[in-house]
Design a protein around this motif. Sequence first.
Motif, PDB file in Angstrom:
ATOM      1  N   ARG A 282      21.816 -30.162 -67.385  1.00  0.00           N
ATOM      2  CA  ARG A 282      20.979 -29.084 -67.900  1.00  0.00           C
ATOM      3  C   ARG A 282      21.543 -28.521 -69.205  1.00  0.00           C
ATOM      4  NH1 ARG A 282      20.179 -28.242 -62.307  1.00  0.00           N
ATOM      5  NH2 ARG A 282      22.109 -27.031 -62.154  1.00  0.00           N
ATOM      6  N   ARG A 283      22.866 -28.337 -69.244  1.00  0.00           N
ATOM      7  CA  ARG A 283      23.485 -27.819 -70.460  1.00  0.00           C
ATOM      8  C   ARG A 283      23.297 -28.789 -71.617  1.00  0.00           C
ATOM      9  NH1 ARG A 283      24.588 -23.249 -72.827  1.00  0.00           N
ATOM     10  NH2 ARG A 283      23.286 -24.306 -74.361  1.00  0.00           N
ATOM     11  N   GLU A 284      23.482 -30.089 -71.366  1.00  0.00           N
ATOM     12  CA  GLU A 284      23.286 -31.104 -72.406  1.00  0.00           C
ATOM     13  C   GLU A 284      21.822 -31.177 -72.826  1.00  0.00           C
ATOM     14  OE1 GLU A 284      26.857 -34.232 -71.161  1.00  0.00           O
ATOM     15  OE2 GLU A 284      24.880 -34.353 -70.193  1.00  0.00           O
ATOM     16  N   PHE A 285      20.925 -31.008 -71.856  1.00  0.00           N
ATOM     17  CA  PHE A 285      19.484 -30.993 -72.127  1.00  0.00           C
ATOM     18  C   PHE A 285      19.172 -29.885 -73.128  1.00  0.00           C
ATOM     19  CE2 PHE A 285      15.283 -32.187 -70.090  1.00  0.00           C
ATOM     20  CZ  PHE A 285      14.482 -31.379 -70.883  1.00  0.00           C
ATOM     21  N   VAL A 286      19.673 -28.683 -72.839  1.00  0.00           N
ATOM     22  CA  VAL A 286      19.425 -27.532 -73.707  1.00  0.00           C
ATOM     23  C   VAL A 286      20.034 -27.755 -75.087  1.00  0.00           C
ATOM     24  CG1 VAL A 286      19.937 -25.080 -74.061  1.00  0.00           C
ATOM     25  CG2 VAL A 286      19.218 -25.894 -71.799  1.00  0.00           C
ATOM     26  N   ASP A 287      21.242 -28.269 -75.138  1.00  0.00           N
ATOM     27  CA  ASP A 287      21.912 -28.496 -76.423  1.00  0.00           C
ATOM     28  C   ASP A 287      21.160 -29.524 -77.266  1.00  0.00           C
ATOM     29  OD1 ASP A 287      23.834 -26.682 -75.740  1.00  0.00           O
ATOM     30  OD2 ASP A 287      25.341 -28.172 -75.164  1.00  0.00           O
ATOM     31  N   TYR A 288      20.683 -30.597 -76.625  1.00  0.00           N
ATOM     32  CA  TYR A 288      19.941 -31.621 -77.378  1.00  0.00           C
ATOM     33  C   TYR A 288      18.608 -31.063 -77.860  1.00  0.00           C
ATOM     34  CZ  TYR A 288      17.681 -35.988 -78.667  1.00  0.00           C
ATOM     35  OH  TYR A 288      17.026 -36.971 -79.368  1.00  0.00           O
ATOM     36  N   TYR A 289      17.926 -30.312 -76.998  1.00  0.00           N
ATOM     37  CA  TYR A 289      16.665 -29.675 -77.406  1.00  0.00           C
ATOM     38  C   TYR A 289      16.901 -28.789 -78.620  1.00  0.00           C
ATOM     39  CZ  TYR A 289      12.560 -26.680 -77.429  1.00  0.00           C
ATOM     40  OH  TYR A 289      11.437 -25.993 -77.835  1.00  0.00           O
ATOM     41  N   ALA A 290      17.930 -27.954 -78.570  1.00  0.00           N
ATOM     42  CA  ALA A 290      18.223 -27.035 -79.665  1.00  0.00           C
ATOM     43  C   ALA A 290      18.514 -27.790 -80.953  1.00  0.00           C
ATOM     44  CB  ALA A 290      19.412 -26.144 -79.292  1.00  0.00           C
ATOM     45  N   GLU A 291      19.264 -28.880 -80.831  1.00  0.00           N
ATOM     46  CA  GLU A 291      19.579 -29.697 -82.010  1.00  0.00           C
ATOM     47  C   GLU A 291      18.313 -30.274 -82.631  1.00  0.00           C
ATOM     48  OE1 GLU A 291      21.535 -34.093 -82.901  1.00  0.00           O
ATOM     49  OE2 GLU A 291      22.170 -32.993 -81.112  1.00  0.00           O
ATOM     50  N   ARG A 292      17.453 -30.841 -81.810  1.00  0.00           N
ATOM     51  CA  ARG A 292      16.229 -31.473 -82.312  1.00  0.00           C
ATOM     52  C   ARG A 292      15.233 -30.432 -82.835  1.00  0.00           C
ATOM     53  NH1 ARG A 292      16.484 -36.361 -83.824  1.00  0.00           N
ATOM     54  NH2 ARG A 292      14.331 -36.843 -83.214  1.00  0.00           N
ATOM     55  N   ALA A 293      15.233 -29.247 -82.236  1.00  0.00           N
ATOM     56  CA  ALA A 293      14.310 -28.193 -82.662  1.00  0.00           C
ATOM     57  C   ALA A 293      14.865 -27.403 -83.845  1.00  0.00           C
ATOM     58  CB  ALA A 293      14.015 -27.251 -81.494  1.00  0.00           C
ATOM     59  N   GLY A 294      16.139 -27.597 -84.145  1.00  0.00           N
ATOM     60  CA  GLY A 294      16.746 -26.891 -85.271  1.00  0.00           C
ATOM     61  C   GLY A 294      16.957 -25.414 -85.002  1.00  0.00           C
ATOM     62  N   ILE A 295      17.277 -25.071 -83.754  1.00  0.00           N
ATOM     63  CA  ILE A 295      17.506 -23.678 -83.378  1.00  0.00           C
ATOM     64  C   ILE A 295      18.831 -23.562 -82.636  1.00  0.00           C
ATOM     65  CG2 ILE A 295      15.041 -23.150 -83.225  1.00  0.00           C
ATOM     66  CD1 ILE A 295      15.260 -23.405 -80.197  1.00  0.00           C
TER      67      ILE A 295
END
Length: 355
Positions: A282-295
């Motif tokens: 879940r933590r990696e999921f959130v981190d990857y989402y944030a990276e791809r979304a630029g936030i």
Amino acid sequence: MTLTDQTIASREGEELDTRVIDSYLKSQIPGLSGTPRISQFPGGASNLTYLLEYPDLQLVLRRPPHGHKAKSAHDMGREFRIINQLGSSFPYCPKAYVHCTDEAVLGSEFYVMQRINGIILRSELPAELQLDAQMTTQLCKNFIDKLVELHNVDYQACGLGDLGKPEGYVQRQISGWTDRYEKAMTPDAPQWAAVKQWLKEKQPADHPQPGIVHNDYRFDNVLLDRQNPMSIIGVLDWELTTIGDPLMDLGNTLAYWIEADDPAPVQLMRRQPSNAVGMLSRREFVDYYAERAGIQIDNYDFYYTYGLFRLAGIVQQIYYRFYHGQTKDKRFAQFIMMNKLLEQMSLQIIAKSPL
């Protein structure tokens, strides 16, 4: 073993009249010929979904469930409109053919769409796909990429600007799901009092860049290419879609994301292979989402807890129908235990949260 979704004979009380539906569709879809073979998709716990197999065309029909329904749920016209208009900007929606508002035809409104014949992942990753850990990681990232892509769609450009009101979205979701949960209470349901109070107190400001919120994005709502399972070719179940805070949508998806090291009782709720070797935590999921979304997402406890509470609200609404004998689907008998487990998961997050 087949990797595509299989249908069953329609469940008792949920049958469709072949003659009636065939006559109606032939009056709406030019060139439709033959007689359909009608079967039911056994998955899903909300709208009822059927496969209509004509000699030259496969269609999918969706209609609301029988019995008590939340006022804002199961809006067939809204879902029909979303997939029709979103398709030009997000080419993973099925083509929608017909929306019927005449309840005299089937006893409720319904709509009919194209069948995208692809692979849907359920609780386990099929061995036939032969995905190693590296490939599984990439598939997981492709799954997240599609969510980011959806959140970045220009909803004004595809004519969906009036789909929802992004201002005040977070507050409305907390108050709205609190209200829906309380209206679906049964004598055996947990109160969720501490969690509801925490969510009310800790709610953040709305995200500065609202987007299209799918509200049910998980692996069993996406379709993989049968020739290239790493490629996502379709996204299903748009009934809850609106305009709002994309991080709330992320929380909805996290609520379903059960990791390999989650406790055994939690594993019993898993309905997608999020525990497979190579899947992100879940933590990696959130981190990857944030990276791809630029936030930047410093803490996701609020969004995850909201997702769990919202899921409990959906579960309780379905259990309410079973409790009052409005559905005979025996799968729903255990939903009260799922609700109680979700509350305990939420309380554990709150106890450890720095918020």
